[in-house]
Write an enzyme that holds these catalytic residues in place. Structure first.
Site, PDB file in Angstrom:
ATOM      1  N   LYS A 250       3.538  -0.689  -9.951  1.00  0.00           N
ATOM      2  CA  LYS A 250       3.515   0.940  -9.730  1.00  0.00           C
ATOM      3  C   LYS A 250       5.189   1.306  -9.650  1.00  0.00           C
ATOM      4  O   LYS A 250       5.271   2.554 -10.141  1.00  0.00           O
ATOM      5  CB  LYS A 250       2.813   1.170  -8.589  1.00  0.00           C
ATOM      6  CG  LYS A 250       3.088   0.766  -7.219  1.00  0.00           C
ATOM      7  CD  LYS A 250       4.478   1.494  -6.396  1.00  0.00           C
ATOM      8  CE  LYS A 250       4.978   0.880  -5.367  1.00  0.00           C
ATOM      9  NZ  LYS A 250       6.094   1.762  -4.725  1.00  0.00           N
TER      10      LYS A 250
ATOM     11  N   GLY B 247       0.714  -1.413   0.017  1.00  0.00           N
ATOM     12  CA  GLY B 247       0.212   0.142  -0.065  1.00  0.00           C
ATOM     13  C   GLY B 247       0.691   1.221   0.070  1.00  0.00           C
ATOM     14  O   GLY B 247       2.148   1.035   0.063  1.00  0.00           O
TER      15      GLY B 247
ATOM     16  N   ASP C 238      -0.831   3.273  -4.204  1.00  0.00           N
ATOM     17  CA  ASP C 238       0.464   3.403  -3.935  1.00  0.00           C
ATOM     18  C   ASP C 238       1.317   4.043  -5.102  1.00  0.00           C
ATOM     19  O   ASP C 238       2.256   4.772  -5.178  1.00  0.00           O
ATOM     20  CB  ASP C 238       1.034   1.883  -4.109  1.00  0.00           C
ATOM     21  CG  ASP C 238       2.458   1.927  -3.445  1.00  0.00           C
ATOM     22  OD1 ASP C 238       2.765   2.868  -2.979  1.00  0.00           O
ATOM     23  OD2 ASP C 238       2.977   0.769  -3.169  1.00  0.00           O
TER      24      ASP C 238
ATOM     25  N   SER D  35      10.124   8.883  -3.297  1.00  0.00           N
ATOM     26  CA  SER D  35      10.140   7.952  -3.698  1.00  0.00           C
ATOM     27  C   SER D  35      11.413   7.552  -4.510  1.00  0.00           C
ATOM     28  O   SER D  35      11.997   8.281  -5.462  1.00  0.00           O
ATOM     29  CB  SER D  35       9.028   7.446  -4.929  1.00  0.00           C
ATOM     30  OG  SER D  35       9.394   6.672  -5.893  1.00  0.00           O
ATOM     31  N   ARG D  36      12.331   6.552  -4.289  1.00  0.00           N
ATOM     32  CA  ARG D  36      13.456   6.469  -4.748  1.00  0.00           C
ATOM     33  C   ARG D  36      13.406   6.043  -6.295  1.00  0.00           C
ATOM     34  O   ARG D  36      14.136   6.106  -7.155  1.00  0.00           O
ATOM     35  CB  ARG D  36      14.534   5.319  -3.973  1.00  0.00           C
ATOM     36  CG  ARG D  36      14.090   3.823  -3.801  1.00  0.00           C
ATOM     37  CD  ARG D  36      13.127   3.549  -3.235  1.00  0.00           C
ATOM     38  NE  ARG D  36      13.117   3.944  -1.857  1.00  0.00           N
ATOM     39  CZ  ARG D  36      13.527   2.934  -0.931  1.00  0.00           C
ATOM     40  NH1 ARG D  36      13.819   1.690  -1.167  1.00  0.00           N
ATOM     41  NH2 ARG D  36      13.504   3.260   0.298  1.00  0.00           N
ATOM     42  N   ASN D  37      12.378   5.207  -6.624  1.00  0.00           N
ATOM     43  CA  ASN D  37      11.971   5.045  -8.105  1.00  0.00           C
ATOM     44  C   ASN D  37      11.760   6.315  -8.855  1.00  0.00           C
ATOM     45  O   ASN D  37      12.323   6.330  -9.873  1.00  0.00           O
ATOM     46  CB  ASN D  37      10.731   4.156  -8.059  1.00  0.00           C
ATOM     47  CG  ASN D  37      10.990   2.588  -7.522  1.00  0.00           C
ATOM     48  OD1 ASN D  37      11.828   1.766  -8.238  1.00  0.00           O
ATOM     49  ND2 ASN D  37      10.539   2.247  -6.355  1.00  0.00           N
TER      50      ASN D  37
ATOM     51  N   THR E 200       3.887   7.197  -5.216  1.00  0.00           N
ATOM     52  CA  THR E 200       5.101   6.998  -5.631  1.00  0.00           C
ATOM     53  C   THR E 200       5.443   7.534  -6.821  1.00  0.00           C
ATOM     54  O   THR E 200       6.811   7.934  -7.127  1.00  0.00           O
ATOM     55  CB  THR E 200       5.322   5.365  -6.047  1.00  0.00           C
ATOM     56  OG1 THR E 200       4.680   4.552  -5.044  1.00  0.00           O
ATOM     57  CG2 THR E 200       6.577   4.769  -6.517  1.00  0.00           C
TER      58      THR E 200
HETATM   59  N1  NAD Z   1      11.081   2.238   1.801  1.00  0.00           N
HETATM   60  C1  NAD Z   1       9.941   2.341   1.558  1.00  0.00           C
HETATM   61  O1  NAD Z   1       9.300   3.425   1.929  1.00  0.00           O
HETATM   62  C2  NAD Z   1       9.065   0.960   1.417  1.00  0.00           C
HETATM   63  C3  NAD Z   1       7.676   1.029   1.658  1.00  0.00           C
HETATM   64  C4  NAD Z   1       7.116  -0.126   1.408  1.00  0.00           C
HETATM   65  C5  NAD Z   1       7.726  -1.335   0.557  1.00  0.00           C
HETATM   66  N2  NAD Z   1       9.008  -1.084   0.546  1.00  0.00           N
HETATM   67  C6  NAD Z   1       9.607  -2.382  -0.090  1.00  0.00           C
HETATM   68  O2  NAD Z   1      10.273  -3.145   0.764  1.00  0.00           O
HETATM   69  C7  NAD Z   1      11.555  -3.595   0.393  1.00  0.00           C
HETATM   70  C8  NAD Z   1      12.630  -3.342   0.942  1.00  0.00           C
HETATM   71  O3  NAD Z   1      12.918  -1.913   0.791  1.00  0.00           O
HETATM   72  P1  NAD Z   1      13.670  -0.938   1.862  1.00  0.00           P
HETATM   73  O4  NAD Z   1      13.613   0.377   1.510  1.00  0.00           O
HETATM   74  O5  NAD Z   1      13.670  -1.330   3.170  1.00  0.00           O
HETATM   75  O6  NAD Z   1      15.191  -1.231   0.990  1.00  0.00           O
HETATM   76  P2  NAD Z   1      16.669  -0.912   1.709  1.00  0.00           P
HETATM   77  O7  NAD Z   1      17.442  -1.060   0.627  1.00  0.00           O
HETATM   78  O8  NAD Z   1      16.443   0.410   2.588  1.00  0.00           O
HETATM   79  O9  NAD Z   1      16.709  -2.259   2.817  1.00  0.00           O
HETATM   80  C9  NAD Z   1      16.972  -3.448   2.215  1.00  0.00           C
HETATM   81  C10 NAD Z   1      17.775  -4.096   3.560  1.00  0.00           C
HETATM   82  O10 NAD Z   1      17.863  -5.439   3.036  1.00  0.00           O
HETATM   83  C11 NAD Z   1      19.042  -5.957   3.717  1.00  0.00           C
HETATM   84  N3  NAD Z   1      19.452  -7.158   2.980  1.00  0.00           N
HETATM   85  C12 NAD Z   1      20.011  -7.450   1.768  1.00  0.00           C
HETATM   86  N4  NAD Z   1      20.228  -8.775   1.646  1.00  0.00           N
HETATM   87  C13 NAD Z   1      19.806  -9.378   2.766  1.00  0.00           C
HETATM   88  C14 NAD Z   1      19.947 -10.588   3.360  1.00  0.00           C
HETATM   89  N5  NAD Z   1      20.512 -11.803   2.514  1.00  0.00           N
HETATM   90  N6  NAD Z   1      19.527 -10.981   4.473  1.00  0.00           N
HETATM   91  C15 NAD Z   1      19.010  -9.975   5.518  1.00  0.00           C
HETATM   92  N7  NAD Z   1      18.911  -8.733   4.934  1.00  0.00           N
HETATM   93  C16 NAD Z   1      19.358  -8.381   3.476  1.00  0.00           C
HETATM   94  C17 NAD Z   1      20.199  -4.806   3.157  1.00  0.00           C
HETATM   95  O11 NAD Z   1      21.053  -5.077   3.891  1.00  0.00           O
HETATM   96  C18 NAD Z   1      19.137  -3.824   3.463  1.00  0.00           C
HETATM   97  O12 NAD Z   1      19.423  -3.332   5.030  1.00  0.00           O
HETATM   98  C19 NAD Z   1      11.432  -3.345  -1.081  1.00  0.00           C
HETATM   99  O13 NAD Z   1      10.950  -4.157  -1.987  1.00  0.00           O
HETATM  100  C20 NAD Z   1      10.525  -2.047  -1.366  1.00  0.00           C
HETATM  101  O14 NAD Z   1       9.874  -1.958  -2.695  1.00  0.00           O
HETATM  102  C21 NAD Z   1       9.594  -0.272   0.821  1.00  0.00           C
END
Ligand code: NAD
Length: 333
Positions: A190, A134, A243, A253-255, A247
């Protein structure tokens, strides 16, 4: 209750705070030693200014994380999801509920995370699967700003369980859905359209052009969702249009940021490198392109974005190609 989060980046850490606010103890598993040390020693995370609650701990041990809880929140970038699940399957010893919050589709297989979980985790150890998605920038949720999500599962009781675990009456409201495919497709695709929207801004196109690309992009998300067996109305909900609203036009949004840099003339790898956290949208464009080919669906915007991502066209040439297409009637289904 105890809850384990696999992946302690921006979103994993933010959800850990939500879960702690809701009365749970949380153990985050990450592979980044700097993050682990900072969380355990200072109750801080390098991505955020403030302090996080002290009942959030971190570890690099997957074994420890699996022993801590029977609710496993998956929050790693989707490019490592299969590897992480494979590792979990070698260590798991009892049934777990998997809650996936990562947003992506595997380009080589067109698999959503639910399908990767089903393929990698021994069914003996799978209590069930819920996709939680979401409109939710971590940067806002960490400040406890009002946010809504949707918890989707084919098992209604599990969707309701996750709804209650994550909801509170202060700032998080979770809805349920039975359309896992629709929620996973919307959440993934998205990001592809957010990149396109960023490219348009980077090229100096106006708001009209962005509205055009986003709206016609929704049509492509619907086509992909329906091809994979999801419902059109789910795309109209929080995990789809909701979303996309958050986004496709926000510097949070990093995208969008990544697309912006591509539109300004940077190569895709340079643009990805400039954004500190994971950018899922490039892989989503690749996945969308592959799904379009496989299911023979017309995805002009995603296909144009694919050519830019692969370096076959620059953004200006891709836009010219879109504008030269034969004229059409506006139809959404
Ligand atoms: N940031 C947001 O606002 C947000 C919101 C909703 C959904 N998401 C989704 O959540 C997911 C993660 O996003 P994020 O923003 O946290 O990314 P991020 O890059 O901040 O964090 C990813 C984390 O995963 C860790 N990681 C990598 N390989 C790993 C492993 N083998 N075991 C354990 N940890 C490992 C990294 O060290 C890092 O800390 C993405 O799919 C993103 O689309 C992000």
């Amino acid at each position: 209750m105890n809850i384990s989060i696999i992946g302690g980046g921006a979103w994993g850490t933010t959800l850990a705070q939500v879960l702690s606010d809701n009365g749970n103890d949380v153990l985050i598993r990450d592979i980044n030693e700097e993050f682990i040390k900072k969380i355990n020693e200072t109750h801080k995370h390098p991505y955020f200014e403030g302090v996080i609650p002290s009942n959030i701990k971190a570890t690099n041990s997957l074994n420890e994380a699996l022993a801590f809880s029977d609710v496993i929140v998956l929050c790693v970038p989707t490019k490592v999801m299969r590897m992480v699940l494979h590792e979990i399957n070698t260590l798991i010893t009892n049934k777990k509920l998997f809650v996936n919050v990562s947003k992506g589709i595997e380009p080589s297989t067109s698999f959503r995370v639910s399908q990767i979980v089903a393929e990698e985790i021994n069914p003996l150890y799978l209590e069930g699967y819920v996709a939680l998605s979401g409109p939710s920038h971590a940067e806002e949720v960490i400040l406890r700003k009002v946010t809504s999500l949707v918890a989707a599962s084919t098992d209604e009781a599990l969707a309701i369980k996750v709804q209650h675990i994550f909801s509170n009456d202060k700032y998080i409201r979770v809805y349920t859905s039975d359309d896992v495919i629709g929620v996973e497709c919307g959440g993934s695709m998205k990001n592809a359209i957010a990149i396109v929207s960023g490219v348009a801004s980077g090229m100096g196109l106006g708001e009209n052009a962005r509205a055009f690309l986003i709206t016609r992009g929704i049509k492509e998300i619907i086509a992909i969702t329906q091809a994979l067996g999801g419902k059109m109305e789910t795309v109209y909900g929080l995990s789809g249009i909701g979303d996309l609203i958050v986004t496709a036009s926000s510097m949070n949004s990093r995208n969008f940021q990544c697309g912006l840099k591509i539109g300004q003339g940077m190569s895709v790898s340079e643009a990805e490198g400039k954004v500190v956290q994971s950018v899922e949208g490039i892989r989503a464009i690749e996945a969308g392109y592959e799904i379009g080919k496989k299911y023979k669906i017309d995805l002009p915007i995603i296909n144009a974005a694919y050519e830019v991502v692969k370096g076959n066209l620059n953004a200006k040439e891709a836009l010219e190609g879109l504008l030269k297409r034969s004229l059409k009637t506006e139809k959404y289904w």
